[in-house]
Design an enzyme around this catalytic site. Structure first.
Site, PDB file in Angstrom:
ATOM      1  CG  ASP A   1      16.146 -48.165   1.665  1.00  0.00           C
ATOM      2  OD1 ASP A   1      15.821 -49.112   2.398  1.00  0.00           O
ATOM      3  OD2 ASP A   1      17.168 -47.474   1.835  1.00  0.00           O
TER       4      ASP A   1
ATOM      5  CG  HIS B   1      24.485 -48.701  -2.310  1.00  0.00           C
ATOM      6  ND1 HIS B   1      25.716 -49.162  -1.916  1.00  0.00           N
ATOM      7  CD2 HIS B   1      23.599 -49.104  -1.371  1.00  0.00           C
ATOM      8  CE1 HIS B   1      25.576 -49.826  -0.784  1.00  0.00           C
ATOM      9  NE2 HIS B   1      24.304 -49.817  -0.430  1.00  0.00           N
TER      10      HIS B   1
ATOM     11  CG  HIS C   1      22.095 -45.870   7.227  1.00  0.00           C
ATOM     12  ND1 HIS C   1      22.029 -46.950   6.387  1.00  0.00           N
ATOM     13  CD2 HIS C   1      22.739 -46.314   8.349  1.00  0.00           C
ATOM     14  CE1 HIS C   1      22.603 -47.989   6.969  1.00  0.00           C
ATOM     15  NE2 HIS C   1      23.040 -47.634   8.162  1.00  0.00           N
TER      16      HIS C   1
HETATM   17  N1  COA Z   1      19.315 -38.670  -6.416  1.00  0.00           N
HETATM   18  C1  COA Z   1      19.905 -37.760  -7.191  1.00  0.00           C
HETATM   19  N2  COA Z   1      21.236 -37.708  -7.393  1.00  0.00           N
HETATM   20  C2  COA Z   1      22.000 -38.619  -6.757  1.00  0.00           C
HETATM   21  C3  COA Z   1      21.442 -39.596  -5.932  1.00  0.00           C
HETATM   22  C4  COA Z   1      20.050 -39.609  -5.762  1.00  0.00           C
HETATM   23  N3  COA Z   1      19.443 -40.493  -4.995  1.00  0.00           N
HETATM   24  N4  COA Z   1      22.415 -40.395  -5.439  1.00  0.00           N
HETATM   25  C5  COA Z   1      23.578 -39.924  -5.946  1.00  0.00           C
HETATM   26  N5  COA Z   1      23.306 -38.833  -6.723  1.00  0.00           N
HETATM   27  C6  COA Z   1      24.292 -38.044  -7.405  1.00  0.00           C
HETATM   28  C7  COA Z   1      25.189 -37.364  -6.389  1.00  0.00           C
HETATM   29  O1  COA Z   1      24.626 -36.127  -5.941  1.00  0.00           O
HETATM   30  C8  COA Z   1      26.444 -37.195  -7.157  1.00  0.00           C
HETATM   31  O2  COA Z   1      26.279 -36.091  -8.017  1.00  0.00           O
HETATM   32  P1  COA Z   1      27.478 -35.028  -8.206  1.00  0.00           P
HETATM   33  O3  COA Z   1      28.634 -35.849  -8.734  1.00  0.00           O
HETATM   34  O4  COA Z   1      26.909 -34.028  -9.165  1.00  0.00           O
HETATM   35  O5  COA Z   1      27.731 -34.494  -6.820  1.00  0.00           O
HETATM   36  C9  COA Z   1      26.495 -38.440  -8.027  1.00  0.00           C
HETATM   37  O6  COA Z   1      25.124 -38.885  -8.138  1.00  0.00           O
HETATM   38  C10 COA Z   1      27.339 -39.549  -7.508  1.00  0.00           C
HETATM   39  O7  COA Z   1      26.997 -39.868  -6.180  1.00  0.00           O
HETATM   40  P2  COA Z   1      27.683 -41.119  -5.451  1.00  0.00           P
HETATM   41  O8  COA Z   1      29.103 -40.801  -5.197  1.00  0.00           O
HETATM   42  O9  COA Z   1      27.352 -42.336  -6.236  1.00  0.00           O
HETATM   43  O10 COA Z   1      26.850 -41.218  -4.120  1.00  0.00           O
HETATM   44  P3  COA Z   1      27.381 -41.081  -2.608  1.00  0.00           P
HETATM   45  O11 COA Z   1      28.288 -42.215  -2.292  1.00  0.00           O
HETATM   46  O12 COA Z   1      27.854 -39.696  -2.346  1.00  0.00           O
HETATM   47  O13 COA Z   1      26.017 -41.244  -1.787  1.00  0.00           O
HETATM   48  C11 COA Z   1      24.002 -42.216  -1.133  1.00  0.00           C
HETATM   49  C12 COA Z   1      25.381 -42.487  -1.691  1.00  0.00           C
HETATM   50  C13 COA Z   1      23.286 -43.537  -0.881  1.00  0.00           C
HETATM   51  C14 COA Z   1      24.093 -41.446   0.222  1.00  0.00           C
HETATM   52  C15 COA Z   1      23.228 -41.357  -2.161  1.00  0.00           C
HETATM   53  O14 COA Z   1      23.097 -42.093  -3.355  1.00  0.00           O
HETATM   54  C16 COA Z   1      21.885 -40.907  -1.654  1.00  0.00           C
HETATM   55  O15 COA Z   1      21.797 -39.892  -0.947  1.00  0.00           O
HETATM   56  N6  COA Z   1      20.791 -41.631  -2.026  1.00  0.00           N
HETATM   57  C17 COA Z   1      19.480 -41.291  -1.547  1.00  0.00           C
HETATM   58  C18 COA Z   1      19.286 -41.819  -0.128  1.00  0.00           C
HETATM   59  C19 COA Z   1      19.120 -43.328  -0.090  1.00  0.00           C
HETATM   60  O16 COA Z   1      18.370 -43.892  -0.889  1.00  0.00           O
HETATM   61  N7  COA Z   1      19.790 -43.957   0.881  1.00  0.00           N
HETATM   62  C20 COA Z   1      19.715 -45.389   1.085  1.00  0.00           C
HETATM   63  C21 COA Z   1      21.015 -46.031   0.732  1.00  0.00           C
HETATM   64  S1  COA Z   1      20.886 -47.801   0.743  1.00  0.00           S
END
Ligand code: COA
Length: 295
Positions: A231, A180, A141
């Site tokens: 971010d 996201h 987050h």
């Molecule tokens: N880097 C690499 N892969 C990523 C990713 C990232 N930052 N964000 C999503 N993915 C991948 C996931 O692992 C997933 O892969 P899979 O289908 O093989 O498991 C796929 O993309 C789809 O993910 P999604 O459903 O869109 O994301 P989520 O809702 O589970 O998670 C976040 C959302 C924000 C928690 C996630 O994108 C994340 O951890 N981002 C990094 C942390 C971050 O920047 N947080 C700030 C948010 S404002």
């Protein structure tokens, strides 16, 4: 009394723990006695949080007791002034205004939900904000901009960044500052902070940080169709303004407290306790084993 507590918190503490303790201490010193006082307490938190984190930071890291009673006329200016102990540059104030607005409110993210659950029990406003700070602390987050900075500062050229990102993706590592939970194609906040980051890089001694960030953005889109969230370019923008990485998430608090407390007020105005139910998925029945007989 708040300064006395802040002076006791060691330099090695997590700055989000400082925010959490500071907010909680404020709740002891200026306890909300009645919901009719809520706006005054919220104003106080908005006004005090920037000086609070920077008082601790300067005292614990540099042994300086800064003057938090500055002539700043905005939250952004107060943050930069109390951090560097001098009047900030107008460009930096402008960027901080944009940043604080971008972070102010974002619907039902994890920390807002936490704060709102707390409000639904009819708890006091400092408890709601303290709880929300705890949720924002996590790297999935609020901690993402710090994690993004820790990553990009390792690379000295765009090519080096690209090679490393490719390796990280091959290892299925999460790249902080991308993706996201709700947005699917882009995060509209990114365009704004990216532009400010570019402008700041042109006004700073930046040999590679902006170029590295742009390349990471391009590679992530090319390889995974993943876009920068708010971010990612915040990391370089804050860095260009001389903000230490460990203070990135506390800035998020200084801004998001407006959104959290707006939700608290909304919840209080039409309250019903938020109490989800859970589906139990464990075993149906297990035999009782006394502790002394357990393996
Ligand atoms: N880097 C690499 N892969 C990523 C990713 C990232 N930052 N964000 C999503 N993915 C991948 C996931 O692992 C997933 O892969 P899979 O289908 O093989 O498991 C796929 O993309 C789809 O993910 P999604 O459903 O869109 O994301 P989520 O809702 O589970 O998670 C976040 C959302 C924000 C928690 C996630 O994108 C994340 O951890 N981002 C990094 C942390 C971050 O920047 N947080 C700030 C948010 S404002």
């Amino acid at each position: 009394a708040l300064k006395v507590v802040l002076e006791e918190i060691p330099a090695g503490a997590h700055p989000m723990d400082v925010m959490r303790t500071g907010c909680s201490m404020l709740g002891n010193l200026e306890t909300e006695q009645d919901f009719s006082e809520q706006l005054d307490h919220i104003d106080r938190m908005l006004a005090l949080f920037p000086g609070m984190i920077n008082y601790w930071f300067n005292f614990s890291h540099n042994g300086i007791r800064i003057n938090v009673d500055t002539e700043a006329d905005s939250i952004a200016e107060q943050f930069l002034w109390t951090l560097h102990n001098r009047k900030p540059k107008p460009l930096h104030i402008e960027v901080m205004h944009a940043s604080l607005i971008l972070y102010a409110e974002h619907e039902f993210n994890a920390s807002t939900f936490t704060g709102r659950v707390c409000a639904s029990t009819l708890s006091d406003v400092h408890s709601c904000v303290t709880a929300a700070i705890g949720s924002l602390r996590g790297p999935l987050h609020g901690g993402a901009n710090e994690a993004a900075m820790a990553m990009i500062e390792n690379w000295r050229s765009a090519d080096e960044a690209e090679q490393n990102i490719m390796t990280m993706l091959a290892r299925k590592e999460k790249i902080m500052g991308f993706g996201h939970a709700i947005y699917r194609e882009s995060d509209p906040r990114n365009d704004i902070i990216k532009e400010w980051s570019k402008k700041l890089s042109e006004h700073s001694v930046d040999e590679y940080l902006y170029a590295v960030s742009e390349r990471v953005e391009a590679v992530m889109w090319r390889e995974k169709k993943l876009f920068c969230n708010a971010d990612f370019f915040h990391a370089s923008a804050y860095h260009f303004m001389g903000i230490p990485t460990k203070l990135f998430t506390p800035i998020f608090v200084c801004s998001r407290v407006s959104g959290w407390t707006a939700h608290v007020m909304e919840q209080r105005a039409n309250n019903r306790i938020i109490r989800p139910s859970a589906d139990y998925t464990g075993p149906e029945s297990v035999d009782w084993v006394a502790i002394k007989d357990r393996p």
